[in-house]
Design an enzyme around this catalytic site. Structure first.
Site, PDB file in Angstrom:
ATOM      1  N   ASP A  85      -4.071   2.455  -5.090  1.00 24.58           N
ATOM      2  CA  ASP A  85      -2.588   2.509  -4.717  1.00 24.58           C
ATOM      3  C   ASP A  85      -2.457   1.407  -3.680  1.00 24.58           C
ATOM      4  O   ASP A  85      -1.459   1.343  -2.755  1.00 24.58           O
ATOM      5  CB  ASP A  85      -2.462   3.795  -3.905  1.00 24.58           C
ATOM      6  CG  ASP A  85      -3.023   3.730  -2.554  1.00 24.58           C
ATOM      7  OD1 ASP A  85      -4.207   3.157  -2.196  1.00 24.58           O
ATOM      8  OD2 ASP A  85      -2.415   4.345  -1.522  1.00 24.58           O
ATOM      9  N   GLU A  86      -3.284  -0.009  -3.893  1.00 23.73           N
ATOM     10  CA  GLU A  86      -2.848  -0.815  -3.006  1.00 23.73           C
ATOM     11  C   GLU A  86      -2.973  -2.306  -3.877  1.00 23.73           C
ATOM     12  O   GLU A  86      -3.883  -2.306  -4.772  1.00 23.73           O
ATOM     13  CB  GLU A  86      -3.511  -1.031  -1.719  1.00 23.73           C
ATOM     14  CG  GLU A  86      -4.996  -0.818  -1.760  1.00 23.73           C
ATOM     15  CD  GLU A  86      -5.760  -0.986  -0.434  1.00 23.73           C
ATOM     16  OE1 GLU A  86      -5.713  -1.894   0.127  1.00 23.73           O
ATOM     17  OE2 GLU A  86      -6.417   0.350  -0.325  1.00 23.73           O
TER      18      GLU A  86
ATOM     19  N   ASP B 133       0.859  -1.024  -0.059  1.00 31.86           N
ATOM     20  CA  ASP B 133       0.087  -0.002   0.080  1.00 31.86           C
ATOM     21  C   ASP B 133       0.820   1.236   0.052  1.00 31.86           C
ATOM     22  O   ASP B 133       1.749   1.582   0.919  1.00 31.86           O
ATOM     23  CB  ASP B 133      -0.776  -0.096   1.250  1.00 31.86           C
ATOM     24  CG  ASP B 133      -1.950   1.130   1.395  1.00 31.86           C
ATOM     25  OD1 ASP B 133      -2.970   1.119   1.920  1.00 31.86           O
ATOM     26  OD2 ASP B 133      -1.738   2.057   0.773  1.00 31.86           O
TER      27      ASP B 133
HETATM   28  N1  DCP Z   1      -8.942   8.914  -1.211  1.00 29.95           N
HETATM   29  C1  DCP Z   1      -9.910   9.522  -1.662  1.00 29.95           C
HETATM   30  N2  DCP Z   1     -10.856   9.917  -0.787  1.00 29.95           N
HETATM   31  C2  DCP Z   1     -10.830   9.064   0.579  1.00 29.95           C
HETATM   32  C3  DCP Z   1      -9.873   8.239   0.791  1.00 29.95           C
HETATM   33  C4  DCP Z   1      -8.953   8.156  -0.282  1.00 29.95           C
HETATM   34  O1  DCP Z   1      -9.853  10.289  -2.733  1.00 29.95           O
HETATM   35  N3  DCP Z   1     -11.713   9.233   1.538  1.00 29.95           N
HETATM   36  C5  DCP Z   1      -7.742   8.648  -2.297  1.00 29.95           C
HETATM   37  C6  DCP Z   1      -6.702   9.573  -1.887  1.00 29.95           C
HETATM   38  C7  DCP Z   1      -5.683   8.578  -1.210  1.00 29.95           C
HETATM   39  C8  DCP Z   1      -5.715   7.512  -2.067  1.00 29.95           C
HETATM   40  O2  DCP Z   1      -7.309   7.426  -2.490  1.00 29.95           O
HETATM   41  O3  DCP Z   1      -4.329   9.358  -1.551  1.00 29.95           O
HETATM   42  C9  DCP Z   1      -5.363   6.046  -1.388  1.00 29.95           C
HETATM   43  O4  DCP Z   1      -6.206   6.034  -0.357  1.00 29.95           O
HETATM   44  P1  DCP Z   1      -5.732   5.360   1.102  1.00 29.95           P
HETATM   45  O5  DCP Z   1      -6.798   5.184   2.004  1.00 29.95           O
HETATM   46  O6  DCP Z   1      -4.615   4.417   0.803  1.00 29.95           O
HETATM   47  O7  DCP Z   1      -4.751   6.788   1.740  1.00 29.95           O
HETATM   48  P2  DCP Z   1      -3.423   7.258   1.603  1.00 29.95           P
HETATM   49  O8  DCP Z   1      -2.723   6.592   0.530  1.00 29.95           O
HETATM   50  O9  DCP Z   1      -3.699   8.661   1.264  1.00 29.95           O
HETATM   51  O10 DCP Z   1      -2.795   7.103   2.967  1.00 29.95           O
HETATM   52  P3  DCP Z   1      -2.176   6.031   3.810  1.00 29.95           P
HETATM   53  O11 DCP Z   1      -0.636   6.142   3.869  1.00 29.95           O
HETATM   54  O12 DCP Z   1      -2.945   5.812   5.041  1.00 29.95           O
HETATM   55  O13 DCP Z   1      -2.486   4.603   2.950  1.00 29.95           O
HETATM   56 CA    CA Z   2      -2.411   4.220   0.356  1.00 25.67          CA
END
Ligand code: DCP
Ligand code: CA
Length: 401
Positions: free
Chosen positions: A104-105, A9
Site C-alpha cells: 500500500d505504498e 501511503d
Molecule cells: N500489515 C500487516 N501486519 C503488520 C503491519 C501491516 O498485516 N504488522 C498490513 C495491514 C496494513 C497494511 O499491511 O493495513 C499496510 O501497512 P501499514 O504499516 O502501511 O499500516 P496501515 O496502512 O494499516 O496504517 P497507516 O495509516 O499507518 O499506514
Molecule cells: Ca499504510
C-alpha cells in the site's frame, strides 16, 4: 538537480478497504487481524481504534482489552490485493518512475513533471483525488528531495495528509523527531542509540560519523546520512529492481513445518516465475522469518551458478528454513524470500546440462499455463496443503501468446 520525490501511503489500508466496501463501518473503531479471542496480532487498526492505544503488531487480546467496543474482522487478502493493484495503476498514470513498496505504498519521482502535472503539491492533490474517487480510500503523501524524508513526511501527516519538506530544510525538519521515526533504526538500534543518550534524529545527525560507523558499521553511515536528510537512492521501477521478493503474513501464527515449507515453495514459484518473466537469474537468496514476538531474522546464501528455476531456488532456500527452524521453534508470523544479485546473462553455460534444460522446459510450460489460466491453475505436490488458500484468487483467463 533538485529532485521531487513523493511517498504515497494508503491510510489504515486493510481497515479502509473493508470500510469502503461496507460504509456502515466508517468512523468506527475497527481492527483487521482476526477474532479477538484467538491468537494473532492486529494487522491494521482504524484511526478511531488507535486513539485507544491499539497498534499494528499488538496481540488481538490486548487490542480488545484496550478497545472492547472495536469491530474485529478476520480480513480478506484477495480484496486487499485487488485494491493494491488499482492503487498502483492510478499512480502509474502519473509517472513512469514508480517504485511500489509493499502492498500500500510507493515512491514516485516527479522531477521534471511540472510542465504537465503542475507543482509537486498539485500533483499530490490530483493523486489523492483519484484514489478517493476511484477506490474510495485516502492516501497520505510526503514530498521531499529524497526518499527517506518523503517517507517520514507522509508518516507524519497521516491520515489523509499532504506534507512537503522544502529543499534545504530536510535536517531541520527531521531534527526534533524521535529516533525511532528514522527508517533503518529498528528496535535494537533504537535501544543502543538511547543508551548513548541519542533520542532524536537531530542528536544522531550531530554525532561524529566515525562514532556512528564504529558502533553500527555500514548501517551506521546510512542512518547518519538519513538523519542529515541525505539519501541518494533512486526511485526504482520494478523492472530495474535489484531484487525481487515475495512474502506472506499468516492470518494465524504457525510452527507447522510442513505448512511453512508449502508456503515457501509457493513463494519460490512466485519469485521464479517473475525472474523468468523479466528474463533474469539470481545468484543470491535470502529467507526472511518474522516470529510472533515480531523478531525478524534473515538468512542468506549465494549460488555458484545463477538460477531462475523454482526447484533450484526452493532446494537451496529450504536448507535455510531447516536451519532456522532447528534454531528457534517459535510461532512464525511471516515468511518471505528475496532473490538478489540478478543478472540477464544467457544460459549457454548449461547447454549440455540436461537436468537444468529439462527444468527450463518444464517451467516454461508451467508459466504458459499460468499466464492463461491463473497462478493457481497448476500446483506442485509441495503446495497442495495450500490449495484452498490459493484458489481464493482466480484471475480472468488471458489468451495464450
Ligand atoms: N500489515 C500487516 N501486519 C503488520 C503491519 C501491516 O498485516 N504488522 C498490513 C495491514 C496494513 C497494511 O499491511 O493495513 C499496510 O501497512 P501499514 O504499516 O502501511 O499500516 P496501515 O496502512 O494499516 O496504517 P497507516 O495509516 O499507518 O499506514
Ligand atoms: Ca499504510
Amino acid at each position: 538537480m533538485v529532485r521531487y520525490i513523493l511517498h504515497v501511503d494508503l491510510d489504515a489500508f486493510f481497515v479502509s478497504v473493508e470500510q469502503a466496501l461496507n460504509p456502515e463501518l466508517k468512523g468506527k473503531p475497527m481492527v483487521v487481524g482476526g477474532h479477538p479471542n484467538r491468537r494473532g496480532v492486529v494487522a491494521s487498526a482504524s484511526y478511531e481504534a488507535r486513539t485507544f492505544g491499539v497498534q499494528a503488531g499488538m496481540p488481538l487480546t490486548a487490542a480488545r482489552r484496550l478497545c472492547p467496543q472495536a469491530i474485529f474482522l478476520q480480513g480478506n487478502p484477495s480484496r486487499y490485493r485487488d485494491a493494491s493493484v488499482k492503487f498502483m495503476d492510478i499512480l502509474a498514470d502519473f509517472s513512469p518512475s514508480l517504485e511500489p513498496v509493499g502492498i500500500d505504498e510507493a515512491y514516485l519521482d516527479a522531477t521534471g513533471c511540472e510542465p504537465i502535472c503542475g507543482t509537486p503539491q498539485q500533483l499530490a492533490l490530483k493523486i489523492k483525488e483519484r484514489i478517493k474517487n476511484e477506490i474510495n480510500l485516502t492516501a497520505s503523501v510526503g514530498i521531499a528531495s529524497c526518499k527517506v524524508v518523503a517517507k517520514i513526511a507522509s508518516d507524519l501527516c497521516k491520515p489523509d495528509g499532504l506534507l512537503q519538506v522544502t529543499t534545504g530544510q530536510e535536517a531541520i525538519f527531521l531534527a526534533p523527531l524521535p529516533i525511532a521515526k528514522l527508517p533503518g533504526v529498528g528496535r535494537k538500534t533504537e535501544q543502543a542509540l538511547k543508551e548513548m543518550g541519542i533520542t532524536t534524529i537531530g542528536n544522531l545527525a550531530t554525532l561524529p560519523l566515525k562514532v556512528a560507523k564504529r558502533y553500527f558499521g555500514a548501517a551506521g553511515i546510512t542512518i547518519h546520512n538519513y538523519a542529515n536528510g541525505i539519501d541518494n537512492r533512486k526511485v526504482q521501477a520494478p523492472g530495474e529492481a535489484k531484487s525481487i521478493s515475495r512474502e506472506i503474513t499468516f492470518a494465524q501464527d504457525t510452527v507447522d513445518a510442513h505448512f511453512l515449507k508449502a508456503v515457501l515453495h509457493y513463494l519460490c514459484e512466485r519469485v521464479g516465475s517473475e525472474l523468468r518473466h523479466q528474463g533474469r537469474q539470481t545468484k543470491c537468496l535470502t529467507l526472511k522469518l518474522r516470529y510472533a514476538d515480531f523478531e525478524t531474522t534473515t538468512r542468506r546464501l549465494s549460488l555458484r551458478e545463477a538460477a531462475d528455476a523454482d526447484q533450484i531456488i526452493f532446494a537451496m532456500v529450504l536448507q535455510l528454513l531447516d536451519k532456522a527452524l532447528a534454531q528457534k521453534q517459535n510461532l512464525v508470523r511471516l515468511i518471505g524470500i528475496e532473490v538478489s544479485n540478478l543478472s540477464t546473462e544467457g544460459k549457454q553455460l548449461h547447454m549440455f546440462d540436461l537436468a537444468r534444460q529439462r527444468l527450463e522446459y518444464l517451467n516454461k510450460a508451467i508459466d504458459r499455463i499460468r499466464r492463461r489460466y491463473g497462478f493457481a491453475s497448476i500446483q506442485s505436490g509441495w503446495t497442495l496443503p495450500l490449495k484452498e488458500l490459493l484458489l481464493q484468487t482466480k484471475p480472468e483467463p488471458r489468451p495464450l501468446k
